[in-house]
Design an enzyme around this catalytic site. Sequence first.
Site, PDB file in Angstrom:
ATOM      1  N   GLY A   3       6.993  -2.931  -3.116  1.00  0.00           N
ATOM      2  CA  GLY A   3       6.496  -1.570  -3.161  1.00  0.00           C
ATOM      3  C   GLY A   3       6.988  -0.837  -4.379  1.00  0.00           C
ATOM      4  O   GLY A   3       6.399  -0.890  -5.453  1.00  0.00           O
ATOM      5  N   CYS A  41       3.702   4.016   8.523  1.00  0.00           N
ATOM      6  CA  CYS A  41       3.901   5.258   7.767  1.00  0.00           C
ATOM      7  C   CYS A  41       4.527   6.327   8.661  1.00  0.00           C
ATOM      8  O   CYS A  41       4.033   6.589   9.761  1.00  0.00           O
ATOM      9  CB  CYS A  41       2.573   5.760   7.213  1.00  0.00           C
ATOM     10  SG  CYS A  41       2.755   7.261   6.206  1.00  0.00           S
ATOM     11  N   HIS A  83       7.968  -4.120   7.459  1.00  0.00           N
ATOM     12  CA  HIS A  83       8.896  -3.272   6.712  1.00  0.00           C
ATOM     13  C   HIS A  83      10.170  -3.237   7.539  1.00  0.00           C
ATOM     14  O   HIS A  83      10.230  -2.605   8.589  1.00  0.00           O
ATOM     15  CB  HIS A  83       8.323  -1.874   6.525  1.00  0.00           C
ATOM     16  CG  HIS A  83       9.188  -0.981   5.689  1.00  0.00           C
ATOM     17  ND1 HIS A  83       8.711   0.177   5.125  1.00  0.00           N
ATOM     18  CD2 HIS A  83      10.489  -1.066   5.296  1.00  0.00           C
ATOM     19  CE1 HIS A  83       9.678   0.767   4.439  1.00  0.00           C
ATOM     20  NE2 HIS A  83      10.769   0.019   4.534  1.00  0.00           N
ATOM     21  N   MET A 132       0.725   5.543  -0.633  1.00  0.00           N
ATOM     22  CA  MET A 132      -0.099   6.727  -0.851  1.00  0.00           C
ATOM     23  C   MET A 132       0.205   7.352  -2.209  1.00  0.00           C
ATOM     24  O   MET A 132       1.364   7.531  -2.592  1.00  0.00           O
ATOM     25  CB  MET A 132       0.160   7.759   0.254  1.00  0.00           C
ATOM     26  CG  MET A 132      -0.335   7.320   1.629  1.00  0.00           C
ATOM     27  SD  MET A 132      -2.122   7.006   1.662  1.00  0.00           S
ATOM     28  CE  MET A 132      -2.770   8.641   1.280  1.00  0.00           C
ATOM     29  N   PRO A 165       0.853  -1.198   0.000  1.00  0.00           N
ATOM     30  CA  PRO A 165       0.000   0.000   0.000  1.00  0.00           C
ATOM     31  C   PRO A 165       0.881   1.238   0.000  1.00  0.00           C
ATOM     32  O   PRO A 165       1.740   1.410   0.866  1.00  0.00           O
ATOM     33  CB  PRO A 165      -0.778  -0.131   1.314  1.00  0.00           C
ATOM     34  CG  PRO A 165       0.090  -0.962   2.196  1.00  0.00           C
ATOM     35  CD  PRO A 165       0.849  -1.885   1.300  1.00  0.00           C
ATOM     36  N   LYS A 200       0.682  -3.867   9.406  1.00  0.00           N
ATOM     37  CA  LYS A 200       1.961  -3.617   8.727  1.00  0.00           C
ATOM     38  C   LYS A 200       2.791  -2.737   9.644  1.00  0.00           C
ATOM     39  O   LYS A 200       2.372  -1.623   9.967  1.00  0.00           O
ATOM     40  CB  LYS A 200       1.750  -2.953   7.367  1.00  0.00           C
ATOM     41  CG  LYS A 200       3.020  -2.805   6.544  1.00  0.00           C
ATOM     42  CD  LYS A 200       2.689  -2.337   5.119  1.00  0.00           C
ATOM     43  CE  LYS A 200       3.924  -2.353   4.231  1.00  0.00           C
ATOM     44  NZ  LYS A 200       4.859  -1.261   4.557  1.00  0.00           N
TER      45      LYS A 200
END
Length: 330
Positions: A230, A96, A168, A15, A13, A136
């Site tokens: 990604g 994030c 991550h 942005m 995912p 995540k």
Amino acid sequence: MTKIAPHIISQAPMMDWSTRHQRVFLRAITRHALLYTEMVTAPALVFGDADRLLQHHPIEYPLALQLGGSDPEQLAKATAIAAQHPYYEINLNLGCPSDRVQSGQFGASLMADPGRVHECLQAMKSASGDIPISAKIRIGIDDQDPDITLLPFVEKISNLDLNTLTVHARKAILKGLSPKQNREIPPLQPHRAVDIKRAFPHLRVVLNGELKDPAADAHWLQELDGLMYGRAAYHTPWCLAGVDTDFFNTAARTTTSAEALRSCYAYINHELTQGMPLSHFTRHILGLFKDQPGARLYRRTLTEDAHKPGAGIEVIERALNHLNLGDNVE
């Protein structure tokens, strides 16, 4: 034949990148890899235009929704709204590092509060019906020492029957680094994902972070449950072309990148009739022919012409003409 879970190979995912147009395009390359939406914040879903925010095409399945938030009640409400769609899973963003996300006290900043994370995931699970919940994470934030904090953090949520824990495998530095720097500067520590899997073998653990080639990265699957792509899936999307045959034991979706792109024409034409500028789609295909002869002119044609009023499929065909496709065999 045993059904292989989609999360063995997934697209991250991201942005402004993981839009529905990009996901439809990736689905032309792989039928089975798990695709993720951009992050949708729980308040936006609860108080905003949920139909618009959750808009997607059935061809995108298997598809996972990523939510952002830190209020368990709002996340539960957002999950209940999302659960009206057949998502493969609903994922909580705990990675994030952007300033906007930090100001809302969610994303990676939540890793400082494992108790709150537990409450959020528990609330989502109670509202999700039959749809699994996942998370995540990063391996830590700021001054946290993963040797000390990572496994206790995972332990706090390990009893929630999560569908997947995507790692991550680098720290997020919230004080002093930009989101771009947070994707590059903190050193990758992929062994941390293996540490989690060994400590909590009942969890499905997926590795994320600068993976580039599923075939070359497959050795991680000796100990882990999946690989998430990604920037590679975005900038060099054809890297996923062998996924269906190599990992899901099925025939390839398409045999060439040009064939994959042209299979999207019906979708593109429909979206154009709904008011989509062609550039909203073509920005996702600039890297499709990376390093091939004519790729620079292909990108230039799309960049210069796709935004023009009335631009349509002919712009893409004109761009493709710069490539030496031969008999469309690459």
